[in-house]
Design a protein around this motif. Sequence first.
Motif, PDB file in Angstrom:
ATOM      1  N   UNK A 125      12.172 -26.959   6.295  1.00 22.82           N
ATOM      2  CA  UNK A 125      12.806 -26.112   7.306  1.00 22.82           C
ATOM      3  C   UNK A 125      11.769 -25.135   7.849  1.00 22.82           C
ATOM      4  N   UNK A 126      11.667 -25.040   9.159  1.00 24.37           N
ATOM      5  CA  UNK A 126      10.784 -24.067   9.804  1.00 24.37           C
ATOM      6  C   UNK A 126      11.668 -23.012  10.460  1.00 24.37           C
ATOM      7  N   UNK A 127      11.431 -21.759  10.098  1.00 23.13           N
ATOM      8  CA  UNK A 127      12.193 -20.655  10.683  1.00 23.13           C
ATOM      9  C   UNK A 127      11.243 -19.757  11.457  1.00 23.13           C
ATOM     10  N   UNK A 128      11.551 -19.556  12.720  1.00 21.28           N
ATOM     11  CA  UNK A 128      10.789 -18.655  13.576  1.00 21.28           C
ATOM     12  C   UNK A 128      11.603 -17.385  13.779  1.00 21.28           C
ATOM     13  N   UNK A 129      11.133 -16.270  13.242  1.00 24.52           N
ATOM     14  CA  UNK A 129      11.799 -15.000  13.525  1.00 24.52           C
ATOM     15  C   UNK A 129      11.286 -14.516  14.867  1.00 24.52           C
ATOM     16  N   UNK A 130      12.117 -14.666  15.856  1.00 26.24           N
ATOM     17  CA  UNK A 130      11.772 -14.346  17.235  1.00 26.24           C
ATOM     18  C   UNK A 130      12.160 -12.896  17.513  1.00 26.24           C
ATOM     19  N   UNK A 131      12.832 -12.639  18.596  1.00 26.80           N
ATOM     20  CA  UNK A 131      13.216 -11.284  19.001  1.00 26.80           C
ATOM     21  C   UNK A 131      14.180 -11.392  20.166  1.00 26.80           C
ATOM     22  N   UNK A 132      14.955 -10.337  20.361  1.00 27.25           N
ATOM     23  CA  UNK A 132      15.749 -10.283  21.590  1.00 27.25           C
ATOM     24  C   UNK A 132      14.870 -10.390  22.817  1.00 27.25           C
ATOM     25  N   UNK A 133      13.608  -9.951  22.688  1.00 24.31           N
ATOM     26  CA  UNK A 133      12.656 -10.050  23.800  1.00 24.31           C
ATOM     27  C   UNK A 133      12.260 -11.485  24.084  1.00 24.31           C
TER      28      UNK A 133
END
Length: 229
Positions: A125-133
């Motif tokens: 599993x790859x998780x990218x913690x992105x942003x509201x931006x």
Amino acid sequence: MATHLITGAGSGIGAAVARRLHERGDDLVLVARDAGRAKELADRYAGARTLVADLAAPDRISWALGHQTLPDRIDSLLHIAGVVDLGRVGDLTPRTWHNQLDVNLVAPAELTRLFLPQLRVAQGHVVFVNSGAGLNAHAEWAAYAASKHGLKALADSLRHEEHGNGVRVTSVYPGRTASPMQAKVHSQEGKEYDESRWIDPESVATTILTALDLPRDAEINDLTVRPGR
């Protein structure tokens, strides 16, 4: 017992995720920018392994990791590290653009490329913690938002490419979260910082663990988290 490779475990959301996974007995492989930081992380999380690689220099990540012992198996790759520098488009220098794009986008792409063989074997599993931006860009957020919009594209493409290999891909889009990064943002905005107004990193960690622990018959593609206050 699962093995998780994590960037950004030193503070904020990354620290909350690492602590939760460590407490439940999972194996951690923590990426640190230098040997000193690696020692701090190893001391904090007993039994964790560390890898030294500077995300601000993505062209050298492959070389750096090539001189270290890499894990044979990875069940998840958690991209949580990030940097932010606000500024109007008319004032942003190439150096400011490159730094945010390198750390927030190019380094995650490179780490993903390097560890895809292990992820495919484990059907990880790859998780990218992105942003509201990563979904909406506002004034003075151009460089950071561009890096996070790019991260969304990376995740979306990877999901389509690796679905047949059993690799799950999740993007998490937290709103403003109480962390050292948020304190820096408030300083740049010239605003007083009150962490009680924003999301607790533990709450974002809960959403990430929910995605990781979901049974194999489903996957969370995109998850938006907003302050509840």
